[in-house]
Every structure is written in C-alpha cells, then in structure tokens.
Write a protein that holds these residues in place. Structure first.
Motif, PDB file in Angstrom:
ATOM      1  N   GLU A   1     -11.193  -4.744   0.559  1.00  0.00           N
ATOM      2  CA  GLU A   1     -10.087  -3.803   0.799  1.00  0.00           C
ATOM      3  C   GLU A   1      -9.394  -4.140   2.116  1.00  0.00           C
ATOM      4  O   GLU A   1      -8.156  -4.123   2.200  1.00  0.00           O
ATOM      5  CB  GLU A   1     -10.621  -2.372   0.813  1.00  0.00           C
ATOM      6  N   ARG A   2     -10.167  -4.471   3.115  1.00  0.00           N
ATOM      7  CA  ARG A   2      -9.592  -4.828   4.419  1.00  0.00           C
ATOM      8  C   ARG A   2      -8.795  -6.132   4.307  1.00  0.00           C
ATOM      9  O   ARG A   2      -7.696  -6.259   4.857  1.00  0.00           O
ATOM     10  CB  ARG A   2     -10.712  -4.973   5.447  1.00  0.00           C
ATOM     11  N   GLU A   3      -9.338  -7.109   3.569  1.00  0.00           N
ATOM     12  CA  GLU A   3      -8.654  -8.397   3.403  1.00  0.00           C
ATOM     13  C   GLU A   3      -7.345  -8.234   2.639  1.00  0.00           C
ATOM     14  O   GLU A   3      -6.371  -8.947   2.898  1.00  0.00           O
ATOM     15  CB  GLU A   3      -9.569  -9.377   2.673  1.00  0.00           C
TER      16      GLU A   3
ATOM     17  N   ARG B   1      -5.289  -5.892   2.922  1.00  0.00           N
ATOM     18  CA  ARG B   1      -4.249  -5.488   3.878  1.00  0.00           C
ATOM     19  C   ARG B   1      -3.840  -6.645   4.792  1.00  0.00           C
ATOM     20  O   ARG B   1      -2.695  -6.736   5.205  1.00  0.00           O
ATOM     21  CB  ARG B   1      -4.744  -4.313   4.715  1.00  0.00           C
ATOM     22  N   LEU B   2      -4.796  -7.537   5.095  1.00  0.00           N
ATOM     23  CA  LEU B   2      -4.527  -8.632   6.015  1.00  0.00           C
ATOM     24  C   LEU B   2      -3.908  -9.844   5.321  1.00  0.00           C
ATOM     25  O   LEU B   2      -2.975 -10.453   5.837  1.00  0.00           O
ATOM     26  CB  LEU B   2      -5.827  -9.047   6.716  1.00  0.00           C
TER      27      LEU B   2
ATOM     28  N   VAL C   1     -15.792  -3.137   0.718  1.00  0.00           N
ATOM     29  CA  VAL C   1     -15.101  -2.651   1.921  1.00  0.00           C
ATOM     30  C   VAL C   1     -14.351  -3.802   2.587  1.00  0.00           C
ATOM     31  O   VAL C   1     -13.198  -3.662   3.006  1.00  0.00           O
ATOM     32  CB  VAL C   1     -16.103  -2.012   2.904  1.00  0.00           C
ATOM     33  N   GLY C   2     -14.997  -4.970   2.677  1.00  0.00           N
ATOM     34  CA  GLY C   2     -14.343  -6.131   3.273  1.00  0.00           C
ATOM     35  C   GLY C   2     -13.162  -6.614   2.456  1.00  0.00           C
ATOM     36  O   GLY C   2     -12.147  -7.044   3.012  1.00  0.00           O
TER      37      GLY C   2
ATOM     38  N   ARG D   1       0.817  -1.202   0.000  1.00  0.00           N
ATOM     39  CA  ARG D   1       0.000   0.000   0.000  1.00  0.00           C
ATOM     40  C   ARG D   1       0.856   1.260   0.000  1.00  0.00           C
ATOM     41  O   ARG D   1       2.050   1.233   0.297  1.00  0.00           O
ATOM     42  CB  ARG D   1      -0.942   0.000   1.208  1.00  0.00           C
TER      43      ARG D   1
ATOM     44  N   ILE E   1      -8.784   4.315   0.340  1.00  0.00           N
ATOM     45  CA  ILE E   1      -9.611   4.804   1.438  1.00  0.00           C
ATOM     46  C   ILE E   1      -9.247   6.268   1.643  1.00  0.00           C
ATOM     47  O   ILE E   1      -8.105   6.605   1.964  1.00  0.00           O
ATOM     48  CB  ILE E   1      -9.364   4.024   2.742  1.00  0.00           C
TER      49      ILE E   1
END
Length: 316
Positions: A172-174, A176-177, A169-170, A7, A64
């Motif tokens: 995008e979060r995944e 990063r994880l 949204v989920g 990122r 984001i």
C-alpha cells in the motif's frame, strides 16, 4: 472527498463537527464499495473524527482507515442491496478490533490479519482509536476451495501471518510512492493471499511439493498474462517451461478447468475495469480483459455473474 492522482481521501475535517459522524457513515460505504452501517454513542458522535485514504492497484483496492470508537455492521438487507462480491482482507495496524462473521468471533491485535466475505453479514467492533488496512479483492481472483474455511480466522501477528500482513502494508505504501513498481507485484500478492487462505483454512502452511510449486507458477503466469487474448494451454506451458501434458496433470486437482480459470480471472478483471473506469466502451473493456470480442465478454460475464457488463456497470 479529495481525489488525487492515485488515491481518494475522505476526512471528517472537511465537515462541521455536528455533521462528522453522519459524513463518516457515508464515507466508509464509498471507500469500501460495500454498504455498511456505522454506530456509536451520542457523546462519542459529537466529538468523532475519522479519515480514509483509498488507492487502487490493478484489480485490488487498499484503504487505510483511522478513526475512533464505533461499531460497523453489514447486514443481509445491505448485502441484498449492493450484492458486492469481494473478499476483504483486514490488517490491524493500531488498536484492537473484534470481528464477528458466520458464528465466528475474532479478536484482532496490532499486526494480525483476517479474511472477511462481503457476501455474508459481519460486524466490526472498534473499542477505541484504531488504524486498519482493508484490502479489497474480487472473489473471482481467489480460490473458492478454501475460502469458506478461512473466513473470520485470524492470522497471527507473528510468524508467516505477520510476514504477509507486513507485505500488504508495504505494498500500500509503495502504491503511493511508485504505482508502476507496485502494480508489478499484484500477481505475487494474489499468490501470497492464496497461501494465506490455505493457512487460515487448515491452521498451518504445509510444505509444498514439486507439483504444488509448479501449480503456483502456472497460476502466477496466468494472472500476469490474463489480459492477452492469445493466452491458451500452449502459451502457458511454454511460458512456464513445461509440457502441455505436465500442465494438465498439475491442474487436474483444481476444481475448475484451465478454460474456466482463465475465464474467471478475465471476468474479474472486467469487473474491476467497469467499477474504476465506467466511462470505457465495452469493446475496450473486452480487449483489456483478454476477451477477443464484446460478444465473448457478454457471454462469459453472464455465465459467471448472472448479469451483463452493462447492467453490472449501472449498479456500481
């Protein structure tokens, strides 16, 4: 700008307060890969703060954006300068936004979603503090048959629209994880966006018959394997457990041939590689995009975009 493994981050905390809004105006252009102009009043500029966190997922990018009151404009002059060819999907996560494009005006509230065409002028008016997810999708990866009707049409913050926005949204979060897991979801993401475009264009999601479901399975398979240079009608039919005759019958309602679909998706993949990894030699770009040679890449790229891969890379 901070750069991490997967990122990039831009924040006005990295500059002195008097320079914050000037920095922000440049940052949103870098983060969105399209030229934009940000405007706000003098008093608001003096106390302005904002942050953009961008990540890449195969052919998609996720940003984001959290910031304060402002107006963001993309004019025809700016479009002529960068000629970006994306569909932008905005999901409102906090606050409210008023979008104007193609004579349409949309008031977005938390949870709602809207499609924007980067090749047409638009304005985003943020009346107060907000957080928004912007998903950037190469136009070549989405069907053109319903795109025009779906631009600047709000997908509600309830019902199927909310399900799709929550998924984005989920995802995008995944990213990063666990980027590897998130990458496996890209074909499903494009399928969902395809359905969302149809819903926005027609005002509803129609029940799908067997042929429509088979078509969706075919497109999903092609997107997952488009990097394979051996991909053809026979391998697609075998992978989808249908006959070649059924394959061509189901795709007969499309506005492009099977060969044209594969070429369009491969060119879109090549564009993404040229943007995110400009140091890669063209023979590597060709191979990773599913082309058998650099010559094939050049020919298809020029047909689809009107320019060569080398020229395209130099423009980015």
């Amino acid at each position: 700008m901070e750069t991490h493994a997967h990122r990039q981050v831009w924040s006005t905390e990295d500059v002195d307060a008097p320079d914050a809004f000037r920095y922000w105006s440049d940052a949103i252009c870098d983060a969105c890969s399209v030229r934009l102009v940000a405007r706000t009043t003098g008093s608001e500029a003096a106390h302005f703060s904002g942050r953009v966190e961008r990540s890449f997922l195969d052919s998609l990018s996720f940003s984001i954006v959290s910031s304060g009151r402002q107006e963001v404009v993309r004019t025809k002059r700016l479009i002529d300068l960068d000629q970006a060819d994306f569909v932008l999907v905005y999901v409102q996560m906090k606050g409210a936004t008023r979008l104007r494009q193609e004579g349409r005006q949309v008031a977005m509230s938390t949870g709602s979603m809207v499609f924007v065409d980067s090749a047409r002028p638009y304005t985003l008016d943020f009346g107060d503090d907000f957080t928004q997810l912007a998903v950037q999708v190469p136009r070549s990866l989405l069907p053109s048959r319903v795109l025009a009707d779906a631009i600047a049409v709000e997908l509600s913050s309830s019902g199927p629209g909310r399900l799709i926005s929550n998924f984005l949204v989920g995802l995008e979060r995944e990213q990063r994880l666990d980027p590897q897991v998130a990458a496996s979801m890209v074909p499903h993401t494009l399928g969902l966006l395809d359905s969302a475009l149809e819903w926005a264009g027609k005002g509803r999601i129609a029940p799908k018959n067997e042929a429509a479901l088979t078509r969706e399975r075919i497109h999903h398979f092609i997107r997952r394997h488009v990097h394979d240079s051996s991909l053809n009608a026979s391998t697609i039919a075998a992978g989808c457990h249908i006959s070649r005759r059924t394959l061509f019958r189901v795709l007969s309602s499309d506005t492009e041939t099977l060969t044209g679909l594969i070429r369009r998706l491969r060119v879109g993949r090549a564009q993404q590689i040229l943007r995110t990894a400009p140091e890669k030699p063209l023979h590597v770009v060709a191979k990773e995009s599913g082309f058998g040679s650099v010559v094939q890449l050049h020919r298809a790229f020029r047909t689809a975009t009107g320019t060569t891969p080398g020229t395209y890379r130099a423009m980015k």
